[in-house]
Structures are given as structure tokens and as C-alpha cells.
Design an enzyme around this catalytic site. Sequence first.
Site, mmCIF file in Angstrom:
data_model
loop_
_atom_site.group_PDB
_atom_site.id
_atom_site.type_symbol
_atom_site.label_atom_id
_atom_site.label_comp_id
_atom_site.label_asym_id
_atom_site.label_seq_id
_atom_site.Cartn_x
_atom_site.Cartn_y
_atom_site.Cartn_z
ATOM 1 N N CYS A 40 4.863 -6.918 7.089
ATOM 2 C CA CYS A 40 3.659 -6.569 6.347
ATOM 3 C C CYS A 40 3.995 -6.237 4.899
ATOM 4 C CB CYS A 40 2.973 -5.379 7.017
ATOM 5 S SG CYS A 40 1.394 -4.923 6.261
ATOM 6 N N ASP A 42 2.802 -3.885 3.251
ATOM 7 C CA ASP A 42 2.643 -2.443 3.058
ATOM 8 C C ASP A 42 3.869 -1.847 2.358
ATOM 9 O OD1 ASP A 42 2.613 0.476 3.672
ATOM 10 O OD2 ASP A 42 0.862 -0.045 4.871
ATOM 11 N N ARG A 44 5.032 0.989 2.368
ATOM 12 C CA ARG A 44 5.750 1.993 3.158
ATOM 13 C C ARG A 44 6.710 1.377 4.164
ATOM 14 N NH1 ARG A 44 0.422 4.621 5.479
ATOM 15 N NH2 ARG A 44 0.054 2.365 5.670
ATOM 16 N N HIS A 96 3.553 -2.814 12.039
ATOM 17 C CA HIS A 96 3.734 -1.364 11.968
ATOM 18 C C HIS A 96 2.454 -0.657 12.385
ATOM 19 C CE1 HIS A 96 1.488 -0.544 8.139
ATOM 20 N NE2 HIS A 96 1.746 -1.816 7.930
ATOM 21 N N CYS A 99 -1.346 0.106 10.429
ATOM 22 C CA CYS A 99 -1.474 -1.024 9.500
ATOM 23 C C CYS A 99 -2.906 -1.113 8.964
ATOM 24 C CB CYS A 99 -1.103 -2.319 10.207
ATOM 25 S SG CYS A 99 -1.231 -3.795 9.159
#
Length: 204
Positions: A40, A42, A44, A96, A99
Site C-alpha cells: 500500500c 500508506d 506508515r 495492512h 487501510c
Amino acid sequence: MLDNLKSNNRAWAERMASAEAGLFKRLESQQAPEYLWIGCSDSRVPANAIVGLEPGELFVHRNVANLAPPQDANYLSVLQFAVDVLKVKHILVVGHYGCGGVSAAVDGKRRGLVDHWLHPIREVCHEYRHELDAIPNRRARLDRLCELNVIRQVRNVVSDIFVQEAWARGQDLCVHGWVYSLANGLVTDLDVTVSRGEEIKPLG
């Protein structure tokens, strides 16, 4: 502009060069990772950091909600290069928990182009609506949808012609499905690893 990022870069480069003499010269001359990470976007979820790999050890493709859609030329180009040129031995599809893309796919809000991109997640949600509806807690329900999405993307990767042809010629290649937890930094193996085309498992 962005002087702090430039300073960070110089400090990082100095640390890396001090830790391994000739690192950048080696990276300049070759790329030989054993792993392709499909994850992803993302911020993080930093791929290399999560699994403790250095530059040159992980080939990375990231997009919103870690999708591997068979019609996406970007993803397919990365997959073909990783399999046919780099000869990676492992493909890791890594979602994750928490998400935002998975949540956005099913919250009923309109966001524009990304709604089209996230449509495959809505398909998975619809297909497994009875299982998901039976989970009373919304967060737990979304976490399960994150897992189901990873499993579906593993199936997409396994079904792709580049992977199928690699197996047909005897190439050593495994496809794995993992989920990363933002809460504790740990990955969970969903136990859907496939190493040959005939081992494709049902979703769920």
C-alpha cells in the site's frame, strides 16, 4: 525549499557509506533483489524498514490498497520486470490493518477517480458479505476485508501469465500474502503461499 529533506539525505548517505564501504558503487552497477513487494502507498508502511532490508534488496511496487489488478499496466510492468529480468524468488503481497483505501472502498462516500480504482475491493466485499456481516465490530470487519483483499490480490498475481510462464520454465518463485499491523509493527502471514500454478487455493 525542503532543505531539511536535503540535509536528511546527506546525513543518510554518509551513514550508509560509513556502514558499508563501496555500497553506492555496488548499487550503481547492479540490482539483484530476491523479493518483490506489492504494498500500500500508506506512508506508515515503509516496505524496506518493516522487513529490515537495505537498498538493493527489495523491489517495490506500491499503490492505494495494495491492489494487483490484471488490467493495470503499471503493476504488470513491475511484475514482468521483477519476474523476467530480476528473477525474484518471492513476491510479497502486503496489506495492512487500518487501510484507508479498504475503508474508503466500502464507506459509501464518493471521492472521484479513486472510487474506480477501489472497485475490486467492493467486489470482494460483496462476494464475502455474509462472512463480513457476521462480524459485529466495524474495525474487525474492515480488518477481515483487508485480509480478504490481500488473498484476492495473491490470486491475481498467481494467475498472471508472467508468473505462470515462470513456473512453466521451472523458475523458483513463490507468492505470499501478508498483513502488517500499524498497532505493533508486526506482519502476519496469511498462509496462502503459492509456489506452483496448480496450488492456487480458494479465496478465504
